[in-house]
Enzyme design. Sequence first.
Site, PDB file in Angstrom:
ATOM      1  N   HIS A 335      74.109  84.067  48.488  1.00 48.20           N
ATOM      2  CA  HIS A 335      74.198  83.203  47.226  1.00 48.20           C
ATOM      3  C   HIS A 335      72.961  82.443  46.712  1.00 48.20           C
ATOM      4  O   HIS A 335      72.994  81.437  46.015  1.00 48.20           O
ATOM      5  CB  HIS A 335      75.353  82.174  47.063  1.00 48.20           C
ATOM      6  CG  HIS A 335      76.549  83.005  47.216  1.00 48.20           C
ATOM      7  ND1 HIS A 335      77.326  83.185  46.082  1.00 48.20           N
ATOM      8  CD2 HIS A 335      77.323  83.498  48.261  1.00 48.20           C
ATOM      9  CE1 HIS A 335      78.526  83.880  46.264  1.00 48.20           C
ATOM     10  NE2 HIS A 335      78.493  84.002  47.652  1.00 48.20           N
ATOM     11  N   LYS A 523      77.014  70.403  36.567  1.00 54.63           N
ATOM     12  CA  LYS A 523      76.637  71.054  37.841  1.00 54.63           C
ATOM     13  C   LYS A 523      76.226  70.278  39.147  1.00 54.63           C
ATOM     14  O   LYS A 523      76.022  69.036  38.839  1.00 54.63           O
ATOM     15  CB  LYS A 523      75.500  72.324  37.560  1.00 54.63           C
ATOM     16  CG  LYS A 523      74.213  71.713  36.960  1.00 54.63           C
ATOM     17  CD  LYS A 523      73.213  72.795  36.652  1.00 54.63           C
ATOM     18  CE  LYS A 523      73.405  73.461  35.534  1.00 54.63           C
ATOM     19  NZ  LYS A 523      73.532  74.768  35.606  1.00 54.63           N
ATOM     20  N   ARG A 524      76.313  70.674  40.058  1.00 53.60           N
ATOM     21  CA  ARG A 524      75.757  69.795  41.391  1.00 53.60           C
ATOM     22  C   ARG A 524      74.216  69.463  40.966  1.00 53.60           C
ATOM     23  O   ARG A 524      73.662  70.060  40.353  1.00 53.60           O
ATOM     24  CB  ARG A 524      75.836  70.724  42.745  1.00 53.60           C
ATOM     25  CG  ARG A 524      77.182  71.060  43.037  1.00 53.60           C
ATOM     26  CD  ARG A 524      77.905  69.503  43.531  1.00 53.60           C
ATOM     27  NE  ARG A 524      77.497  68.777  44.602  1.00 53.60           N
ATOM     28  CZ  ARG A 524      77.900  69.005  45.964  1.00 53.60           C
ATOM     29  NH1 ARG A 524      78.934  69.595  46.128  1.00 53.60           N
ATOM     30  NH2 ARG A 524      77.309  68.266  46.840  1.00 53.60           N
ATOM     31  N   LYS A 529      67.660  72.611  39.901  1.00 52.70           N
ATOM     32  CA  LYS A 529      68.342  72.724  38.755  1.00 52.70           C
ATOM     33  C   LYS A 529      67.650  71.762  37.796  1.00 52.70           C
ATOM     34  O   LYS A 529      68.072  71.778  36.496  1.00 52.70           O
ATOM     35  CB  LYS A 529      69.978  72.311  39.019  1.00 52.70           C
ATOM     36  CG  LYS A 529      70.589  73.074  39.959  1.00 52.70           C
ATOM     37  CD  LYS A 529      72.068  72.736  39.959  1.00 52.70           C
ATOM     38  CE  LYS A 529      72.905  73.555  41.178  1.00 52.70           C
ATOM     39  NZ  LYS A 529      73.292  74.930  40.886  1.00 52.70           N
ATOM     40  N   THR A 631      77.222  80.277  37.111  1.00 52.14           N
ATOM     41  CA  THR A 631      78.329  80.697  36.505  1.00 52.14           C
ATOM     42  C   THR A 631      79.090  79.790  35.432  1.00 52.14           C
ATOM     43  O   THR A 631      79.708  80.147  34.629  1.00 52.14           O
ATOM     44  CB  THR A 631      79.681  80.755  37.714  1.00 52.14           C
ATOM     45  OG1 THR A 631      79.468  79.375  38.623  1.00 52.14           O
ATOM     46  CG2 THR A 631      79.455  82.028  38.275  1.00 52.14           C
ATOM     47  N   LYS A 635      80.744  79.902  31.575  1.00 51.57           N
ATOM     48  CA  LYS A 635      81.741  79.424  30.958  1.00 51.57           C
ATOM     49  C   LYS A 635      81.399  78.584  29.581  1.00 51.57           C
ATOM     50  O   LYS A 635      82.158  78.630  28.538  1.00 51.57           O
ATOM     51  CB  LYS A 635      82.077  78.267  31.861  1.00 51.57           C
ATOM     52  CG  LYS A 635      82.915  78.840  33.052  1.00 51.57           C
ATOM     53  CD  LYS A 635      82.879  77.867  34.159  1.00 51.57           C
ATOM     54  CE  LYS A 635      83.034  78.547  35.566  1.00 51.57           C
ATOM     55  NZ  LYS A 635      82.910  77.731  36.844  1.00 51.57           N
TER      56      LYS A 635
HETATM   57  O1  NBY Z   1      76.482  80.177  44.245  1.00 50.49           O
HETATM   58  C1  NBY Z   1      75.907  78.958  44.413  1.00 50.49           C
HETATM   59  C2  NBY Z   1      74.633  79.419  43.625  1.00 50.49           C
HETATM   60  O2  NBY Z   1      73.662  78.279  43.684  1.00 50.49           O
HETATM   61  C3  NBY Z   1      74.738  79.711  42.332  1.00 50.49           C
HETATM   62  O3  NBY Z   1      73.713  80.151  41.542  1.00 50.49           O
HETATM   63  C4  NBY Z   1      75.999  81.150  42.257  1.00 50.49           C
HETATM   64  O4  NBY Z   1      76.368  81.109  40.890  1.00 50.49           O
HETATM   65  C5  NBY Z   1      77.116  80.559  43.091  1.00 50.49           C
HETATM   66  C6  NBY Z   1      78.117  81.720  43.130  1.00 50.49           C
HETATM   67  O5  NBY Z   1      77.388  82.735  43.518  1.00 50.49           O
HETATM   68  N1  NBY Z   1      75.758  78.697  45.594  1.00 50.49           N
HETATM   69  C7  NBY Z   1      76.597  77.632  45.918  1.00 50.49           C
HETATM   70  O6  NBY Z   1      77.513  77.123  45.336  1.00 50.49           O
HETATM   71  N2  NBY Z   1      76.519  77.277  47.117  1.00 50.49           N
HETATM   72  C8  NBY Z   1      77.275  76.218  47.936  1.00 50.49           C
HETATM   73  O7  NBY Z   1      78.029  75.593  47.360  1.00 50.49           O
HETATM   74  C9  NBY Z   1      76.942  76.018  49.415  1.00 50.49           C
HETATM   75  C10 NBY Z   1      78.125  75.263  50.001  1.00 50.49           C
HETATM   76  C11 NBY Z   1      78.040  74.860  51.290  1.00 50.49           C
HETATM   77  C12 NBY Z   1      76.617  75.406  52.131  1.00 50.49           C
HETATM   78  C13 NBY Z   1      75.640  76.153  51.258  1.00 50.49           C
HETATM   79  C14 NBY Z   1      75.918  76.359  49.957  1.00 50.49           C
HETATM   80  N3  NBY Z   1      76.743  75.167  53.454  1.00 50.49           N
HETATM   81  O8  NBY Z   1      75.154  75.439  53.861  1.00 50.49           O
HETATM   82  O9  NBY Z   1      77.236  74.655  53.774  1.00 50.49           O
END
Ligand code: NBY
Length: 787
Positions: A335, A523-524, A529, A631, A635
């Site tokens: 991701h 978004k976060r 971003k 995503t 929406k």
């Molecule tokens: O996943 C997101 C991407 O940034 C976004 O572009 C994509 O649309 C979405 C779905 O594929 N990534 C994301 O949300 N990542 C996290 O929330 C996340 C959570 C935990 C950790 C790393 C990333 N972690 O290392 O703990």
Amino acid sequence: MNKNKFMESYIENLQRITLKNFKDTSDKDRYFALCDTIMELINQEWRNCKNRTRKSRKAYYFSAEFLVGRSLGNNLINLGIYDEVKEILKEIDIDFESIENFEDDAALGNGGLGRLAACFMDSAATQKLDMYGYGVRYREGLFKQKIENGFQVEEGDHWIKDGDGWSIRVESDSKIVKFRDQTVKAVPYDMPMLGFENEQVNTLRLWQAEPFEEFDFSYFNNFQYDKAVEEKNRAEDITRVLYPNDIQREGKVLRLKQQYFFCSASIQDMVAKYKQYFQNDLQFEEFSKYHVIQLNDTHPIIAIPELIRVLVDENSIDFEKAVEITKNTFAFTNHTVLQEALETWPKDIMLEVCPRCFEIIEQLNENVVKEFKKKGLSEEAIDPYRIIRFDQIRMANLAIVMSKSVNGVAKLHTQILKDDTFNNWYKLMPEKFNNKTNGITPRRWLVYSNIRLSNFITEKLGTGDWKYDLTKLKGLEKFLDDEKTLEEINQIKYENKKDLAKYILENEGISIDPNSIFDIQIKRIHEYKRQHLNLIHIINLYHELKNNPDMDFYPTTFILGGKAAPGYFRAKAIIKLANEIARVVNNDPYVNDKIKVVFVNNYRVSYGEKLFPAADISEQISTAGKEASGTGNMKFMLNGALTLGTYDGANIEIFENAGVENNYLFGAKVEELNEIYNSYNPKEFYHTNEDIKDAVDALLSGELKDNDSYMFLDIYNSLINPQGGEKADNYFVLKDFEDYKKTHEKINKEYADRLTWARKSLKNIANAGYFSSDRTILEYAKDIWKL
Ligand code: NBY
């Protein structure tokens, strides 16, 4: 559904669980009784689905996060009884909305990755795919965001403190999970995942950690009460809280324990059921014939050695055979291409958590090295492929060797994985790599959250079939030149904006004009971003409007929202900046009828449900190449907003589907950024572009106050005065500023032509079908899972 029966059993439940007379029950009571009544209603179908197809191939979605949000409204929609239940409640004088607002979001995820998992659950059930979700039942979900004096303050999110209306504790399926230094019980809580009007009910199984023995009586009898309680806490600690990082990984023992905990319990669960169903003709060689496990990013990868461990140590399969079975079972989704997110675990942490898995990984690593040597690769050439290097375990490498499929989440993202991030692997095993562009569920993100638009679409198309097959929205194109339809589109948007304005007044205390352009970025918070690009543009615009009161300008409301990881100082600085700009702008009578700025507090799934339907402009402004997919962009599109976006992630596919001329593309492309990467000097932009200088200087001029936190200095430095070896303007904010500003000016002009705008909006809605997670999940099922 029988209305009378439903009402009867609802009132009965209400009185039974509260021991109160109906009129004395609270909204909370009424909410929980409604959950009970719905759970009873679906019980039969759920049992049918759980018991129906035991000996068949199934998919298992392993994810550390499922960002489900609220379930009440969505479940009623999927059961097809939303309107009826609303009516029934009205008859007994209960206001549905107040009950609905009683439900806490199940915020068991950070952002896109967790929400994607939840959309997939909805779509899999709707497509009648047998897919199980496996994850963690965090007692505390993602923190609640408070804004104090403009700063983010985090509060705990004990989302189940009043109870959990949507889970069933299945004590009898509990598993024992062994760590090096402790043994705990994993208790599954099952949540029903309803298909849309189709009687399919899949299961999301979330594991909760509990002490292996509820109370150690030997301690108790020896008067060591503290010790007994301590053990209990140590077990419960494992699933106490979701790590709030969305990008940066957390290299802590407890985090790996969470991962191993839910993966071990899930693998044991799968193997136990397999043995139970196949009792007499059990052949482990066939395990992968019946199971495929999709790994949602690197977080559940420890499931790979765990399956090998269970096969070898507990079922006497020989190692090489177990490796073969495993390789045919797993598939891996990536991701992100940001290096700081790719997980590695230090050897000592892994030894501390799950020593046997480490041994297995060592063995797998040796196999890789051996195999690649046989292929003629030198020691050095093998380095990028090693699973263990410098005592670090590289989880992505482990997943790629051991999976039959590796996928990215949008076309550009997958291309970057092949060309760059995983290029070494791609060269050796190109057949493993594939793309699965993300999607969103149209049930939650349109049917439920935008009832006006949903009803309008059904009326225009003459049927609700589009809810099952979103590509049918294409049929709306025949109204592109119908003025009445276009006016209706604008009217719906206006009503939604009024609703949002009311909500924002109540929740943020800021009054905004639904006639203004609603420009939204939610978004976060992360530098890639580029919320700060949005913000410095607002600063510059504000100055311009002050100096130029007669400037031709369409009033605009800029809305931002999102959480910063608690340890990410600069993201928190961006939040402070947004709030400070809002304070200054909103209190300045000279610009007040032209721009307003709102930072919405505690952005989450249920807030999103109010924001997406009310947007005119969707801000998707990440540095090209950095946002894997996005995503939220989908929406917005589905709800008729026009995208102001870079050539990045799924934006590209949005432009392709809806036509770039119906959206607003700006900014440098990946290739250009790659080319100038080493020579880029943001100071040149600062010195040659007055608007940039104007806005960036405002960070330090004293006009905006950061209460001596040095936060604005930090943002300033990150852009043009880098500290401690950092690269200046790593995300090319200043490079893209001018184009961004020009594009905003274009938007501002074009918005005035309300019919042309509505036409573009309709074009976007009509072409959003591709972004249904139904399409995505069917691609997984067909290409990877072979379901
Ligand atoms: O996943 C997101 C991407 O940034 C976004 O572009 C994509 O649309 C979405 C779905 O594929 N990534 C994301 O949300 N990542 C996290 O929330 C996340 C959570 C935990 C950790 C790393 C990333 N972690 O290392 O703990």
